[in-house]
Design a protein around this motif. Structure first.
Motif, PDB file in Angstrom:
ATOM      1  N   GLU A  83      21.989  -0.171  22.550  1.00  0.00           N
ATOM      2  CA  GLU A  83      22.011   0.983  22.418  1.00  0.00           C
ATOM      3  C   GLU A  83      20.339   0.272  21.120  1.00  0.00           C
ATOM      4  O   GLU A  83      19.103   2.209  21.291  1.00  0.00           O
ATOM      5  CB  GLU A  83      23.047   1.495  21.651  1.00  0.00           C
ATOM      6  CG  GLU A  83      22.377   2.509  21.238  1.00  0.00           C
ATOM      7  CD  GLU A  83      22.311   4.046  21.840  1.00  0.00           C
ATOM      8  OE1 GLU A  83      21.651   4.473  21.149  1.00  0.00           O
ATOM      9  OE2 GLU A  83      22.749   3.659  22.993  1.00  0.00           O
ATOM     10  N   ARG A  87      16.440   2.313  21.335  1.00  0.00           N
ATOM     11  CA  ARG A  87      16.141   4.048  20.570  1.00  0.00           C
ATOM     12  C   ARG A  87      15.293   3.094  20.120  1.00  0.00           C
ATOM     13  O   ARG A  87      14.246   4.008  19.444  1.00  0.00           O
ATOM     14  CB  ARG A  87      17.527   3.472  18.825  1.00  0.00           C
ATOM     15  CG  ARG A  87      18.940   4.760  19.602  1.00  0.00           C
ATOM     16  CD  ARG A  87      19.929   4.285  18.224  1.00  0.00           C
ATOM     17  NE  ARG A  87      20.966   4.994  18.768  1.00  0.00           N
ATOM     18  CZ  ARG A  87      21.730   5.263  17.449  1.00  0.00           C
ATOM     19  NH1 ARG A  87      21.126   4.920  15.939  1.00  0.00           N
ATOM     20  NH2 ARG A  87      23.068   5.614  17.564  1.00  0.00           N
ATOM     21  N   CYS A  90      12.725   4.105  22.331  1.00  0.00           N
ATOM     22  CA  CYS A  90      12.612   6.629  21.618  1.00  0.00           C
ATOM     23  C   CYS A  90      11.695   6.262  21.011  1.00  0.00           C
ATOM     24  O   CYS A  90      10.324   7.355  20.373  1.00  0.00           O
ATOM     25  CB  CYS A  90      14.205   7.367  21.968  1.00  0.00           C
ATOM     26  SG  CYS A  90      14.716   6.670  24.089  1.00  0.00           S
ATOM     27  N   ASP A 118      14.977  11.569  24.816  1.00  0.00           N
ATOM     28  CA  ASP A 118      14.244  11.160  22.733  1.00  0.00           C
ATOM     29  C   ASP A 118      14.709  12.743  22.349  1.00  0.00           C
ATOM     30  O   ASP A 118      15.459  12.316  20.654  1.00  0.00           O
ATOM     31  CB  ASP A 118      12.417  11.581  23.049  1.00  0.00           C
ATOM     32  CG  ASP A 118      11.417  10.510  23.717  1.00  0.00           C
ATOM     33  OD1 ASP A 118      12.163   9.301  23.563  1.00  0.00           O
ATOM     34  OD2 ASP A 118      10.557  10.586  23.789  1.00  0.00           O
ATOM     35  N   THR A 121      18.080  11.646  21.579  1.00  0.00           N
ATOM     36  CA  THR A 121      18.529  10.151  21.291  1.00  0.00           C
ATOM     37  C   THR A 121      18.261  10.584  19.338  1.00  0.00           C
ATOM     38  O   THR A 121      19.253  10.628  18.524  1.00  0.00           O
ATOM     39  CB  THR A 121      17.356   8.847  20.917  1.00  0.00           C
ATOM     40  OG1 THR A 121      17.823   8.605  22.578  1.00  0.00           O
ATOM     41  CG2 THR A 121      17.594   8.417  20.358  1.00  0.00           C
ATOM     42  N   MET A 125      21.227  10.957  16.168  1.00  0.00           N
ATOM     43  CA  MET A 125      21.130  10.530  15.514  1.00  0.00           C
ATOM     44  C   MET A 125      20.744  11.192  13.827  1.00  0.00           C
ATOM     45  O   MET A 125      21.897  10.747  13.042  1.00  0.00           O
ATOM     46  CB  MET A 125      19.787   9.485  15.081  1.00  0.00           C
ATOM     47  CG  MET A 125      19.309   8.390  16.387  1.00  0.00           C
ATOM     48  SD  MET A 125      17.988   7.560  16.056  1.00  0.00           S
ATOM     49  CE  MET A 125      17.449   7.354  14.293  1.00  0.00           C
ATOM     50  N   ASN A 133      20.066   7.580   9.595  1.00  0.00           N
ATOM     51  CA  ASN A 133      19.377   7.807  10.505  1.00  0.00           C
ATOM     52  C   ASN A 133      18.098   8.685   9.750  1.00  0.00           C
ATOM     53  O   ASN A 133      17.145   8.986  10.603  1.00  0.00           O
ATOM     54  CB  ASN A 133      20.429   8.665  11.012  1.00  0.00           C
ATOM     55  CG  ASN A 133      21.457   7.648  12.225  1.00  0.00           C
ATOM     56  OD1 ASN A 133      20.596   6.002  11.909  1.00  0.00           O
ATOM     57  ND2 ASN A 133      21.813   7.805  12.649  1.00  0.00           N
TER      58      ASN A 133
END
Length: 659
Positions: A83, A87, A90, A118, A121, A125, A133
């Motif tokens: 992950e 991330r 992205c 994108d 994600t 977040m 985040n």
């Protein structure tokens, strides 16, 4: 370097990969460190040392929401390492495209699969954000510029076409990201031409009530999930076939499946999935995908909140009063230490003080929203506010399936007393003449007449662009009641017609009933409800007791939560007091809550001048503590038409007063 212990090398890597200011691509720094020596190559390789990268993930991103929503087995070092890499990829792509030219946004250069990944994600977040985040997205990924590029290169081109915009996953995610990055500062300082252009873009998503979903399952079903697809539906508005409901659209003969919402295609294999065949030396070859599948969020709710926030951005005073300027509004907000985005001074706009909650003596967890506004801005520093939204996406997408207890799927958890209190809201609906024009444009062309003789019909999107919007302001006082089985009245109230907010037509309520609780050894205040020859006891839940959320036990026969109240006048100190409501004070409100997904359905009756209206929608962004009710977002429709028929319908958003 070869003589350094592995622990020291890992500490160096953690220092490089988790800077205090996330403004550069840390992957490049790790690559340089990775290629320094053979010992560093072995110590920092993600395949040989996934635990290092799992720790980097924990220090870079917020993880409290992940550990609440996923099992420990799903959050192993291998999954977190994968992950983290996903991330980073992205976010780097988002950062690059935030300043790229229009050609970079073409389908040839920016594949749809990458675009969806994108957007999803960043959405995930935000609903997992406890502050970190949001910092990464706002400061490193340049999400504000990215969303503007999406608007210019994707949505503006889509709106040039005469068709209604598609309820696509990318449109839904873009609108929700716009809502997450929307605050009071932006709402007040945005230029008028920018605001008008944005309103033009999202108008079809807001007023196109015939096109876009408002709930995860038809609101006419009061009890979900259904016991079995082959059994008769519990909804009184079900069609003869148990798998379909009459579609409340301009074509009464249309039928829509009572089936699941489509799954998200943004992350192949699901969230926190590990690609089949991935090889990690410490775990061997992993051939299973343990990702979580989920639906994408409702496009309509984000659009309604964005639109009505813009409409409600300025206070309205008595006729003849001096209207403050934008600068004066911001000065009044900041003079008390408020900060609109709920981030600290270094995280957001320089020169502004931190948003401090003086009552609690700490930096506030809520974005600043002035009292005159009838909705709250989103909170992006407290992930608990979005636990229920995640539960809907994962566990409420299929109303025909009851998830076994052995499956680790989040359950929607209703906070007792969440609806108890005083509510103020803004309601918007198109005028009846425009709505009738819209229905005529939606009717199919008859097949028994020559097409040449048919008049040229208008495009629905063109009607929505020029529709006259009617605004109404309503204030409600609501009390929430929960069913409590007692010796003489063990069963809950059976549901009635959907158009009556699922309450029986012959219902009689005694509001002074009391019942002795032998376990808690206290009297419980509530109501005794009589309907269909049976009686049920419901306990009143005050708002002050709303301290923790809980899953409501499923019921195949009764309504576990009832709501009763009346329309009231707001305080004289409130700007809402200057507005005229369609309803007279004292008009009664009654309805239910669907525990499966938290759908609140209410009906206002008792005012012969305004008639009756039915309201249904979700609480969005609510927490499980007092003061965290979030916004109630949904639609209101004329109650004189059956639930299976098209009706005059608009949108609304409400906020609990004082929160």
């Amino acid at each position: 370097m070869d003589t350094f212990p592995p622990e020291i090398l890992q500490l160096i890597a953690l220092y490089v990969a988790t800077p205090s200011t996330f403004t550069t691509d840390v992957r490049k720094d790790l690559v340089h460190l990775h290629n320094t020596s053979r010992s560093l190559y072995c110590a920092l390789n993600p395949r040989t040392n996934p635990h290092l990268y799992a720790e980097i993930f924990r220090r870079t991103f917020d993880t409290s929401a992940l550990y609440r929503r996923f099992s420990p087995e799903q959050l192993n070092a291998t999954a977190l390492t994968h992950e983290l890499q996903r991330r980073w990829k992205c976010l780097s792509r988002v950062r690059r495209l935030s300043t790229a030219s229009g050609y970079a946004w073409t389908s040839r250069q920016y594949r749809k699969a990458d675009l969806l990944e994108d957007l999803m994600t960043m959405y995930l977040m935000f609903i997992e954000s406890d502050g970190e985040n949001a910092k990464v997205l706002l400061r490193y990924a340049n999400i504000m510029e990215y969303l503007e590029q999406f608007k210019q290169n994707r949505l503006c081109k889509m709106r040039l076409r005469p068709d209604m915009p598609e309820e696509s996953e990318e449109n839904a995610l873009w609108l929700w990201l716009c809502w997450f990055t929307f605050d009071y500062y932006k709402c007040i300082t945005e230029r008028e031409e920018v605001r008008i252009n944005f309103d033009y873009l999202i108008t079809p998503f807001v007023l196109g009530v015939f096109q876009y979903a408002n709930t995860f399952a038809p609101w006419s079903c009061p009890i979900l999930p259904l016991a079995h697809p082959s059994s008769p539906s519990s909804s009184p508005n079900a069609s003869p076939s148990p798998l379909v409901l009459t579609n409340p659209s301009p074509s009464p003969n249309d039928l829509i499946p009572l089936g699941p919402r489509p799954l998200s295609t943004a992350i192949p294999g699901g969230y926190l999935s590990i690609p089949a065949g991935t090889h990690y030396y410490s775990h061997g070859t992993i051939n299973t995908n343990n990702g979580v599948l989920f639906s994408f969020p409702l496009l309509h709710h984000a659009a309604v909140q964005l639109c009505l926030a813009q409409e409600d951005r300025l206070p309205m005073f008595q006729h003849g009063a001096v209207q403050p300027t934008n600068e004066q509004l911001l000065s009044m907000a900041f003079s008390h230490g408020f900060f609109p985005s709920a981030m600290t001074l270094v995280d957001q706009r320089p020169g502004l003080p931190p948003f401090v909650d003086h009552r609690a003596g700490r930096v506030a967890r809520d974005a600043y929203t002035p009292d005159y506004m009838r909705l709250k801005f989103p909170c992006i520093v407290d992930s608990r506010r979005w636990d229920n939204e995640w539960a809907r996406l994962v566990g409420c997408r299929d109303p025909l399936m009851s998830v076994p207890k052995s499956v680790d799927v989040p359950t929607y958890r209703w906070t007792p007393g969440r609806m108890t209190g005083e509510w103020d809201g803004r309601f918007m609906i198109s005028n009846l003449e425009s709505y009738n024009r819209l229905l005529e444009a939606l009717q199919p062309i008859p097949t028994n007449h020559p097409h040449l003789d048919e008049p040229v019909r208008e495009y629905p999107v063109n009607i929505l662009e020029e529709v006259h919007r009617l605004h109404n302001f309503q204030s409600w006082s609501i009390v929430e009641y929960h069913h409590r089985p007692v010796s003489h009245f063990p069963n809950a109230l059976r549901p009635g017609k959907a158009i009556n907010a699922h309450l029986p037509g012959d219902m009689v309520v005694e509001r002074t009933a009391e019942s002795w609780d032998p376990i808690m050894r206290r009297w419980r205040n509530g109501i005794l409800v009589r309907a269909n020859g049976a009686q049920s006891f419901y306990e009143a839940i005050p708002s002050s007791e709303a301290s923790s959320s809980l899953p409501i036990p499923p019921s195949n026969s009764g309504l576990p939560i009832l709501l009763f109240g009346q329309l009231t006048k707001p305080p004289h100190t409130s700007p809402a007091a200057t507005h005229h409501s369609w309803f007279e004070a004292g008009t009664t409100i009654s309805g239910t809550v669907r525990p499966w997904d938290g759908l609140v359905t209410l009906k206002a009756t008792g005012d012969p001048r305004a008639g009756s209206f039915v309201y249904n929608g979700y609480l969005v962004g609510e927490g499980d503590r007092e003061g965290e009710s979030g916004n109630w977002v949904g639609r209101w429709r004329d109650a004189h038409s059956e639930a299976s028929r098209v009706a005059w319908e608009g949108v609304f958003v409400m906020r609990k007063r004082g929160e």
